[in-house]
Design a protein around this motif. Structure first.
Motif, mmCIF file in Angstrom:
data_model
loop_
_atom_site.group_PDB
_atom_site.id
_atom_site.type_symbol
_atom_site.label_atom_id
_atom_site.label_comp_id
_atom_site.label_asym_id
_atom_site.label_seq_id
_atom_site.Cartn_x
_atom_site.Cartn_y
_atom_site.Cartn_z
ATOM 1 N N MET A 148 3.392 8.959 -10.699
ATOM 2 C CA MET A 148 3.915 7.619 -10.778
ATOM 3 C C MET A 148 3.771 6.926 -9.416
ATOM 4 O O MET A 148 4.059 7.510 -8.386
ATOM 5 C CB MET A 148 5.378 7.691 -11.193
ATOM 6 C CG MET A 148 5.943 6.397 -11.614
ATOM 7 S SD MET A 148 7.550 6.741 -12.379
ATOM 8 C CE MET A 148 7.701 5.273 -13.266
ATOM 9 N N THR A 149 3.303 5.677 -9.435
ATOM 10 C CA THR A 149 3.098 4.964 -8.177
ATOM 11 C C THR A 149 4.345 4.194 -7.782
ATOM 12 O O THR A 149 5.136 3.762 -8.629
ATOM 13 C CB THR A 149 1.921 3.983 -8.292
ATOM 14 O OG1 THR A 149 2.224 3.033 -9.297
ATOM 15 C CG2 THR A 149 0.632 4.705 -8.615
ATOM 16 N N LYS A 150 4.477 4.034 -6.505
ATOM 17 C CA LYS A 150 5.602 3.296 -5.939
ATOM 18 C C LYS A 150 5.420 1.799 -6.228
ATOM 19 O O LYS A 150 4.329 1.261 -6.053
ATOM 20 C CB LYS A 150 5.636 3.560 -4.436
ATOM 21 C CG LYS A 150 6.673 2.812 -3.683
ATOM 22 C CD LYS A 150 6.566 3.138 -2.202
ATOM 23 C CE LYS A 150 7.264 2.075 -1.396
ATOM 24 N NZ LYS A 150 6.995 2.187 0.016
ATOM 25 N N PRO A 151 6.457 1.085 -6.674
ATOM 26 C CA PRO A 151 6.323 -0.354 -6.930
ATOM 27 C C PRO A 151 6.036 -1.115 -5.633
ATOM 28 O O PRO A 151 6.418 -0.699 -4.543
ATOM 29 C CB PRO A 151 7.677 -0.765 -7.512
ATOM 30 C CG PRO A 151 8.568 0.412 -7.422
ATOM 31 C CD PRO A 151 7.775 1.595 -6.949
ATOM 32 N N LEU A 152 5.340 -2.234 -5.783
ATOM 33 C CA LEU A 152 5.003 -3.057 -4.622
ATOM 34 C C LEU A 152 6.234 -3.799 -4.119
ATOM 35 O O LEU A 152 7.045 -4.297 -4.916
ATOM 36 C CB LEU A 152 3.934 -4.078 -5.005
ATOM 37 C CG LEU A 152 2.600 -3.516 -5.491
ATOM 38 C CD1 LEU A 152 1.693 -4.653 -5.933
ATOM 39 C CD2 LEU A 152 1.933 -2.696 -4.416
ATOM 40 N N ASP A 153 6.353 -3.884 -2.793
ATOM 41 C CA ASP A 153 7.454 -4.680 -2.252
ATOM 42 C C ASP A 153 7.072 -6.163 -2.286
ATOM 43 O O ASP A 153 5.947 -6.518 -2.675
ATOM 44 C CB ASP A 153 7.850 -4.209 -0.848
ATOM 45 C CG ASP A 153 6.784 -4.424 0.212
ATOM 46 O OD1 ASP A 153 5.933 -5.324 0.055
ATOM 47 O OD2 ASP A 153 6.800 -3.702 1.222
ATOM 48 N N ASP A 154 7.969 -7.028 -1.900
ATOM 49 C CA ASP A 154 7.738 -8.480 -1.981
ATOM 50 C C ASP A 154 6.533 -8.920 -1.154
ATOM 51 O O ASP A 154 5.743 -9.754 -1.603
ATOM 52 C CB ASP A 154 8.980 -9.245 -1.523
ATOM 53 C CG ASP A 154 10.130 -9.162 -2.516
ATOM 54 O OD1 ASP A 154 9.882 -8.775 -3.682
ATOM 55 O OD2 ASP A 154 11.274 -9.477 -2.133
ATOM 56 N N GLN A 155 6.371 -8.362 0.039
ATOM 57 C CA GLN A 155 5.241 -8.740 0.888
ATOM 58 C C GLN A 155 3.920 -8.337 0.239
ATOM 59 O O GLN A 155 2.958 -9.091 0.261
ATOM 60 C CB GLN A 155 5.344 -8.086 2.263
ATOM 61 C CG GLN A 155 6.060 -8.928 3.283
ATOM 62 C CD GLN A 155 5.923 -8.327 4.667
ATOM 63 O OE1 GLN A 155 5.990 -7.110 4.856
ATOM 64 N NE2 GLN A 155 5.746 -9.190 5.650
ATOM 65 N N GLU A 156 3.877 -7.157 -0.310
ATOM 66 C CA GLU A 156 2.658 -6.686 -0.963
ATOM 67 C C GLU A 156 2.325 -7.530 -2.192
ATOM 68 O O GLU A 156 1.171 -7.902 -2.413
ATOM 69 C CB GLU A 156 2.803 -5.213 -1.353
ATOM 70 C CG GLU A 156 2.866 -4.286 -0.158
ATOM 71 C CD GLU A 156 3.331 -2.885 -0.513
ATOM 72 O OE1 GLU A 156 2.873 -1.944 0.163
ATOM 73 O OE2 GLU A 156 4.136 -2.719 -1.454
ATOM 74 N N GLN A 157 3.340 -7.860 -2.976
ATOM 75 C CA GLN A 157 3.117 -8.717 -4.147
ATOM 76 C C GLN A 157 2.617 -10.094 -3.728
ATOM 77 O O GLN A 157 1.702 -10.646 -4.342
ATOM 78 C CB GLN A 157 4.407 -8.859 -4.957
ATOM 79 C CG GLN A 157 4.755 -7.638 -5.745
ATOM 80 C CD GLN A 157 5.989 -7.853 -6.608
ATOM 81 O OE1 GLN A 157 6.334 -8.982 -6.935
ATOM 82 N NE2 GLN A 157 6.643 -6.762 -6.971
ATOM 83 N N PHE A 158 3.219 -10.635 -2.679
ATOM 84 C CA PHE A 158 2.783 -11.942 -2.175
ATOM 85 C C PHE A 158 1.329 -11.885 -1.728
ATOM 86 O O PHE A 158 0.529 -12.767 -2.055
ATOM 87 C CB PHE A 158 3.678 -12.393 -1.020
ATOM 88 C CG PHE A 158 3.238 -13.689 -0.407
ATOM 89 C CD1 PHE A 158 3.517 -14.898 -1.038
ATOM 90 C CD2 PHE A 158 2.534 -13.704 0.786
ATOM 91 C CE1 PHE A 158 3.097 -16.097 -0.478
ATOM 92 C CE2 PHE A 158 2.110 -14.900 1.347
ATOM 93 C CZ PHE A 158 2.394 -16.099 0.709
ATOM 94 N N GLY A 159 0.972 -10.850 -0.973
ATOM 95 C CA GLY A 159 -0.397 -10.707 -0.493
ATOM 96 C C GLY A 159 -1.397 -10.620 -1.638
ATOM 97 O O GLY A 159 -2.453 -11.264 -1.607
ATOM 98 N N LEU A 160 -1.083 -9.827 -2.648
ATOM 99 C CA LEU A 160 -1.970 -9.706 -3.803
ATOM 100 C C LEU A 160 -2.110 -11.035 -4.546
ATOM 101 O O LEU A 160 -3.211 -11.430 -4.941
ATOM 102 C CB LEU A 160 -1.460 -8.623 -4.754
ATOM 103 C CG LEU A 160 -1.635 -7.190 -4.269
ATOM 104 C CD1 LEU A 160 -0.944 -6.213 -5.219
ATOM 105 C CD2 LEU A 160 -3.096 -6.838 -4.126
ATOM 106 N N ARG A 161 -1.010 -11.728 -4.722
ATOM 107 C CA ARG A 161 -1.058 -13.017 -5.429
ATOM 108 C C ARG A 161 -1.808 -14.068 -4.616
ATOM 109 O O ARG A 161 -2.554 -14.872 -5.175
ATOM 110 C CB ARG A 161 0.347 -13.486 -5.768
ATOM 111 C CG ARG A 161 0.961 -12.656 -6.866
ATOM 112 C CD ARG A 161 2.328 -13.103 -7.246
ATOM 113 N NE ARG A 161 2.823 -12.270 -8.328
ATOM 114 C CZ ARG A 161 4.091 -12.074 -8.566
ATOM 115 N NH1 ARG A 161 5.019 -12.671 -7.832
ATOM 116 N NH2 ARG A 161 4.461 -11.312 -9.563
ATOM 117 N N LEU A 162 -1.605 -14.066 -3.324
ATOM 118 C CA LEU A 162 -2.323 -15.003 -2.463
ATOM 119 C C LEU A 162 -3.825 -14.746 -2.533
ATOM 120 O O LEU A 162 -4.634 -15.680 -2.629
ATOM 121 C CB LEU A 162 -1.830 -14.896 -1.018
ATOM 122 C CG LEU A 162 -2.429 -15.866 -0.017
ATOM 123 C CD1 LEU A 162 -2.151 -17.303 -0.418
ATOM 124 C CD2 LEU A 162 -1.882 -15.586 1.372
ATOM 125 N N GLY A 163 -4.216 -13.490 -2.502
ATOM 126 C CA GLY A 163 -5.631 -13.137 -2.625
ATOM 127 C C GLY A 163 -6.207 -13.596 -3.957
ATOM 128 O O GLY A 163 -7.329 -14.111 -4.024
#
Length: 91
Positions: free
Chosen positions: A1-16
């Motif tokens: 099971m993978t660790k959920p993304l934190d807010d910064q990681e989610q923001f970075g992915l969405r920005l990309g």
């Protein structure tokens, strides 16, 4: 099971994702004029740089390496969209 993304990681992915979608939409709209991202970015930077900008300065502004820019400039010149001059002939 993978660790959920934190807010910064989610923001970075969405920005990309937004950046990719934005570039794809611009490319789609400019395709009518025969322009690709590299071509319209080069023309945009040419319009904003000093008249006597060198290829090195332009490559730096566009964010590409010299050989990549040369191919783009060759195509733009062949289509009559730009004119190249040697440094000695630049006013």
């Amino acid at each position: 099971m993978t660790k959920p993304l934190d807010d910064q990681e989610q923001f970075g992915l969405r920005l990309g994702l937004v950046a990719r979608l934005w570039r794809a939409e611009i490319d789609r709209r400019l395709a009518t004029f025969g322009l690709t991202e590299s071509r319209w970015l080069t023309l945009l930077h040419l319009s904003r740089l000093p008249q006597a900008a060198t290829q090195r300065e332009l490559a730096e502004a566009v964010g590409v390496r010299g050989p990549t820019l040369v191919r783009t400039l060759d195509r733009l010149e062949a289509e009559g969209l730009i004119e190249r001059r040697t440094e000695a002939s630049v006013p």
